[in-house]
Write a protein that holds these residues in place. Structure first.
Motif, PDB file in Angstrom:
ATOM      1  N   LEU A  12       0.807  -1.213   0.000  1.00  0.00           N
ATOM      2  CA  LEU A  12       0.000   0.000   0.000  1.00  0.00           C
ATOM      3  C   LEU A  12       0.841   1.264   0.000  1.00  0.00           C
ATOM      4  CD1 LEU A  12      -2.599  -1.115   2.689  1.00  0.00           C
ATOM      5  CD2 LEU A  12      -2.897  -1.108   0.218  1.00  0.00           C
ATOM      6  N   ALA A  48      -7.925  -3.402  10.394  1.00  0.00           N
ATOM      7  CA  ALA A  48      -7.798  -4.465   9.395  1.00  0.00           C
ATOM      8  C   ALA A  48      -8.765  -4.221   8.237  1.00  0.00           C
ATOM      9  CB  ALA A  48      -8.063  -5.827  10.037  1.00  0.00           C
ATOM     10  N   ALA A  49      -9.976  -3.774   8.556  1.00  0.00           N
ATOM     11  CA  ALA A  49     -10.962  -3.495   7.510  1.00  0.00           C
ATOM     12  C   ALA A  49     -10.504  -2.337   6.626  1.00  0.00           C
ATOM     13  CB  ALA A  49     -12.324  -3.174   8.129  1.00  0.00           C
ATOM     14  N   ARG A  95      -6.245  -2.004   0.166  1.00  0.00           N
ATOM     15  CA  ARG A  95      -5.573  -2.993  -0.687  1.00  0.00           C
ATOM     16  C   ARG A  95      -6.454  -3.432  -1.850  1.00  0.00           C
ATOM     17  NH1 ARG A  95      -4.111  -6.165   3.054  1.00  0.00           N
ATOM     18  NH2 ARG A  95      -5.917  -7.532   3.034  1.00  0.00           N
ATOM     19  N   GLU A  96      -7.754  -3.562  -1.596  1.00  0.00           N
ATOM     20  CA  GLU A  96      -8.673  -4.025  -2.631  1.00  0.00           C
ATOM     21  C   GLU A  96      -9.249  -2.897  -3.473  1.00  0.00           C
ATOM     22  OE1 GLU A  96     -11.524  -6.551  -0.687  1.00  0.00           O
ATOM     23  OE2 GLU A  96      -9.985  -8.030  -0.177  1.00  0.00           O
ATOM     24  N   GLU A 137     -11.243  -0.523  -2.534  1.00  0.00           N
ATOM     25  CA  GLU A 137     -12.583  -0.106  -2.114  1.00  0.00           C
ATOM     26  C   GLU A 137     -12.556   1.226  -1.363  1.00  0.00           C
ATOM     27  OE1 GLU A 137     -15.371  -1.611  -2.994  1.00  0.00           O
ATOM     28  OE2 GLU A 137     -14.251  -3.154  -4.047  1.00  0.00           O
ATOM     29  N   LEU A 197      -7.351  -1.353   6.072  1.00  0.00           N
ATOM     30  CA  LEU A 197      -6.227  -1.809   5.255  1.00  0.00           C
ATOM     31  C   LEU A 197      -6.681  -2.733   4.123  1.00  0.00           C
ATOM     32  CD1 LEU A 197      -3.612  -2.408   8.076  1.00  0.00           C
ATOM     33  CD2 LEU A 197      -3.648  -0.531   6.415  1.00  0.00           C
ATOM     34  N   THR A 198      -7.647  -3.589   4.406  1.00  0.00           N
ATOM     35  CA  THR A 198      -8.202  -4.459   3.363  1.00  0.00           C
ATOM     36  C   THR A 198      -8.892  -3.628   2.291  1.00  0.00           C
ATOM     37  OG1 THR A 198      -8.477  -6.293   4.903  1.00  0.00           O
ATOM     38  CG2 THR A 198      -9.806  -6.355   2.892  1.00  0.00           C
ATOM     39  N   GLY A 199      -9.676  -2.638   2.707  1.00  0.00           N
ATOM     40  CA  GLY A 199     -10.347  -1.756   1.756  1.00  0.00           C
ATOM     41  C   GLY A 199      -9.374  -1.002   0.872  1.00  0.00           C
ATOM     42  N   ARG A 249      -7.268   6.061  -1.291  1.00  0.00           N
ATOM     43  CA  ARG A 249      -6.200   6.525  -0.392  1.00  0.00           C
ATOM     44  C   ARG A 249      -6.266   8.034  -0.168  1.00  0.00           C
ATOM     45  NH1 ARG A 249       0.185   5.092  -0.741  1.00  0.00           N
ATOM     46  NH2 ARG A 249       0.816   6.588   0.817  1.00  0.00           N
ATOM     47  N   ARG A 270      -9.898  -4.823  14.534  1.00  0.00           N
ATOM     48  CA  ARG A 270     -10.765  -5.151  13.390  1.00  0.00           C
ATOM     49  C   ARG A 270     -10.996  -3.960  12.466  1.00  0.00           C
ATOM     50  NH1 ARG A 270     -15.230  -7.660  16.788  1.00  0.00           N
ATOM     51  NH2 ARG A 270     -13.875  -9.044  17.903  1.00  0.00           N
TER      52      ARG A 270
END
Length: 69
Positions: free
Chosen positions: A4, A37-38, A44-45, A47, A40-42, A50, A34
């Protein structure tokens, strides 16, 4: 985080914690919250944009500073 382009300081700023805490997540000594993590996942994907996230965090930080003065 390297994927990222984020440093431990960047993640700490987003999460509202210290670099040390972020490094403990990375090393596995402490679980990643959590919500973080959500986010960072968003990121990365693709969604979560940045630039939007940076603007949102900076807005919140300015609001905190303004409330303290």
């Amino acid at each position: 985080m390297k994927v990222l382009g984020l440093t431990a300081s960047d993640v700490g700023l987003i999460a509202g914690c210290t670099d040390r805490q972020v490094r403990s997540w990375l090393s596995g000594r402490a679980p990643v919250p959590r919500a973080m993590a959500a986010i960072l996942t968003g990121l990365r994907e693709g969604e979560i944009d940045r630039d939007w996230l940076v603007d949102a965090v900076m807005h919140e930080l300015r609001s905190e500073v303004d409330a303290q003065t």
